[in-house]
Design an enzyme around this catalytic site. Structure first.
Site, mmCIF file in Angstrom:
data_model
loop_
_atom_site.group_PDB
_atom_site.id
_atom_site.type_symbol
_atom_site.label_atom_id
_atom_site.label_comp_id
_atom_site.label_asym_id
_atom_site.label_seq_id
_atom_site.Cartn_x
_atom_site.Cartn_y
_atom_site.Cartn_z
ATOM 1 N N GLY A 67 27.391 54.889 40.630
ATOM 2 C CA GLY A 67 28.706 54.505 41.134
ATOM 3 C C GLY A 67 29.800 55.120 40.293
ATOM 4 O O GLY A 67 30.007 54.722 39.141
ATOM 5 N N ALA B 51 36.288 53.619 40.084
ATOM 6 C CA ALA B 51 37.179 53.451 38.936
ATOM 7 C C ALA B 51 36.470 52.785 37.756
ATOM 8 O O ALA B 51 36.567 53.255 36.620
ATOM 9 C CB ALA B 51 38.406 52.637 39.346
ATOM 10 N N GLY C 99 33.149 52.526 37.265
ATOM 11 C CA GLY C 99 32.056 53.391 36.823
ATOM 12 C C GLY C 99 32.556 54.486 35.900
ATOM 13 O O GLY C 99 31.951 54.762 34.854
ATOM 14 N N ASN D 269 31.708 43.005 41.652
ATOM 15 C CA ASN D 269 32.376 41.772 42.043
ATOM 16 C C ASN D 269 31.408 40.852 42.769
ATOM 17 O O ASN D 269 30.503 41.309 43.462
ATOM 18 C CB ASN D 269 33.555 42.069 42.976
ATOM 19 C CG ASN D 269 34.867 42.165 42.223
ATOM 20 O OD1 ASN D 269 34.996 41.659 41.112
ATOM 21 N ND2 ASN D 269 35.848 42.796 42.821
ATOM 22 N N ALA E 266 41.247 49.350 36.204
ATOM 23 C CA ALA E 266 41.175 50.816 36.293
ATOM 24 C C ALA E 266 41.587 51.243 37.694
ATOM 25 O O ALA E 266 41.311 50.552 38.676
ATOM 26 C CB ALA E 266 39.772 51.305 35.980
ATOM 27 N N LYS F 232 34.012 33.491 37.103
ATOM 28 C CA LYS F 232 34.720 34.644 37.676
ATOM 29 C C LYS F 232 34.759 34.529 39.203
ATOM 30 O O LYS F 232 35.766 34.859 39.841
ATOM 31 C CB LYS F 232 34.011 35.935 37.255
ATOM 32 C CG LYS F 232 34.569 37.226 37.872
ATOM 33 C CD LYS F 232 35.936 37.564 37.330
ATOM 34 C CE LYS F 232 36.479 38.865 37.895
ATOM 35 N NZ LYS F 232 35.751 40.065 37.439
ATOM 36 N N ASN G 3 41.151 36.527 46.207
ATOM 37 C CA ASN G 3 40.867 37.687 47.057
ATOM 38 C C ASN G 3 41.115 37.456 48.540
ATOM 39 O O ASN G 3 41.899 38.186 49.156
ATOM 40 C CB ASN G 3 39.444 38.177 46.803
ATOM 41 C CG ASN G 3 39.366 39.121 45.623
ATOM 42 O OD1 ASN G 3 39.542 40.318 45.761
ATOM 43 N ND2 ASN G 3 39.111 38.580 44.446
ATOM 44 N N ASN H 165 49.252 38.919 44.395
ATOM 45 C CA ASN H 165 48.613 37.753 43.784
ATOM 46 C C ASN H 165 49.611 36.645 43.451
ATOM 47 O O ASN H 165 49.342 35.458 43.653
ATOM 48 C CB ASN H 165 47.871 38.161 42.508
ATOM 49 C CG ASN H 165 46.677 39.052 42.781
ATOM 50 O OD1 ASN H 165 46.361 39.359 43.923
ATOM 51 N ND2 ASN H 165 46.020 39.483 41.717
ATOM 52 N N SER I 291 41.743 43.420 45.062
ATOM 53 C CA SER I 291 40.868 44.470 45.605
ATOM 54 C C SER I 291 40.578 44.224 47.082
ATOM 55 O O SER I 291 40.496 45.172 47.862
ATOM 56 C CB SER I 291 39.562 44.530 44.815
ATOM 57 O OG SER I 291 38.898 43.280 44.848
#
Length: 320
Positions: free
Chosen positions: A22, A25, A27, A118, A144, A198, A206, A216, A268
Site C-alpha cells: 500500500g 499517504a 504507506g 482504519n 499525511a 480509535k 467519519n 469535523n 477521510s
C-alpha cells in the site's frame, strides 16, 4: 527549504527486510520513517516487473527529502518475499484480505504481518489465513497527504499504537526498529482496547461528516450530540460483550476533543464520499453492527449510519 537525496535500495541481505503493501499517504509516510533506519525497506508492487520509483517526502518543518524506493513486481514476489521479516499492510480495510491472498503463501513462516488501517474486522479473516506467521495490529493518528502520486506531505504528528494479536511474536529486533523509527509510537501487550477506542472516534466523526457534508468541527453543534452519544454508547456495550471494557464518559470526552483539535479538517470518509470512492464504513460502523449481531445486541444508531453511507455510495453512478 532544504532538500536531501538518498537511496534506500540496499543489496545488503544482512539487514532485516520490511515490505510495505500500500503506497498511499500512510504507506509512504511509514516508508520514509523506516528507510532512515538500519532496515531494508521495499514496497510490494502491483506491476509485473520490479521497478525503482523516486518518492518525495515533505516533513512538518517543510524540509523535502527525495529517495529511491524499490517496488517488487509480481514476477519477483517469490524471490523477494521469502526474505521479508515484517509485512506492513497499509491498504484500505476493504482491500486487506484480497491483497494478502496471493502474498501470504509466499511468506516465510517466521515473517510477521502488521495491519495498519482504519476500522476493525479484517484481522479476524487474516487470522484464519495465517500459515505459521504472527499477526500484529496497529493504528496511527499521524496525518499525511499525497500532494501527487509520489510526493507525500506530513500534516500532523499523532501517535502510533501497535501490539500483538495472534501467532508468534514479532522479533524484538524489528520491534525496536519500528518503535525507534516511527515518532511517538508505542507497543501494547493488549492492542484491542486501543483499536476499540480509535474506532469510537471513527464511528462518531467519519459518517456524520460525510452525511452532513461538513468539517469535523461542525459536529460540536448541539444538534449532533444525540447521534454521537448513541453511536459511541452502542460501541461501548458491544465492546463489553467482547470483554473489552471502555469508559463511556472518557470516550465521549475524547471524541469531542478530536472534533475540536481537527475542527478545520475533513474526515477521510467525507473525502471518499466527495470523490465518489468506496468508504471504509463496513470496517467502522459496520463492524459495530456485526459484533452486536454476534452477541444478539442492537446497534440501531450505527446501523442507521451504515445504511446512510451505503445509500450515498449506491448513488454515486447516478450523480456522476
Amino acid at each position: 527549504m532544504s532538500t536531501d537525496t538518498y537511496s534506500s535500495v540496499s543489496n545488503n541481505q544482512q539487514l532485516p527486510q520490511i515490505s510495505i503493501m500500500g503506497a498511499g499517504a500512510i504507506g509512504q509516510l511509514i516508508y520514509q520513517q523506516l528507510s532512515s533506519s538500519n532496515i531494508a525497506v521495499n514496497f510490494i508492487g502491483r506491476a509485473e516487473k520490479s521497478q525503482q520509483q523516486t518518492v518525495t517526502f515533505t516533513n512538518l518543518e517543510q524540509q523535502q527529502t527525495t529517495c529511491t524506493a524499490m517496488f517488487v513486481g509480481r514476477t519477483d514476489w517469490p524471490l523477494q518475499l521469502v526474505n521479508t521479516r515484517l509485512l506492513i499492510v497499509c491498504v484500505k480495510a476493504y482491500q486487506v484480505v484480497a491483497a494478502l491472498k496471493p502474498i501470504i503463501k509466499l511468506l516465510n513462516r517466521d515473517c510477521h504481518i502488521l495491519l495498519l488501517h482504519n476500522g476493525m474486522g479484517p484481522h479476524l479473516e487474516v487470522a484464519n489465513m495465517l500459515n505459521g506467521q504472527g499477526l500484529s495490529l496497529g493504528t496511527t493518528s499521524q496525518g499525511a497527504l499525497k500532494k501527487s502520486a509520489w510526493h507525500t506531505q506530513q500534516t500532523g504528528q499523532g501517535v502510533t499504537q501497535l501490539g500483538h494479536f495472534t501467532g508468534p511474536m514479532l522479533s524484538e529486533t524489528i520491534k525496536i526498529s519500528l518503535l525507534s523509527s516511527i515518532p511517538q509510537s508505542q507497543w501494547f501487550e493488549d492492542i484491542l482496547p486501543m483499536l476499540w477506542q480509535k474506532l469510537a472516534i471513527n464511528v462518531a466523526i467519519n459518517p456524520m461528516t460525510a452525511i452532513h457534508d461538513c468539517r469535523n468541527g461542525e459536529l460540536a453543534a448541539a444538534q449532533y450530540r444525540k447521534t454521537i452519544t448513541a453511536a459511541v454508547t452502542e460501541l461501548v456495550q458491544v465492546a463489553a460483550a467482547e470483554s473489552i471494557m471502555l469508559d463511556l464518559a472518557v470516550l465521549l470526552d475524547r471524541v469531542y476533543q478530536v472534533i475540536e483539535l481537527t475542527a478545520a479538517n475533513y474526515s477521510s470518509m467525507h473525502q471518499d464520499v466527495q470523490h465518489q470512492r468506496k468508504t471504509e464504513i463496513e470496517a467502522i460502523n459496520g463492524f459495530v453492527v456485526l459484533m452486536a449481531s454476534k452477541h444478539g445486541k442492537s446497534a440501531k444508531t450505527n446501523q442507521q449510519l451504515l445504511a446512510s453511507i451505503t445509500a450515498l455510495e449506491q448513488g454515486y453512478s447516478s450523480n456522476a
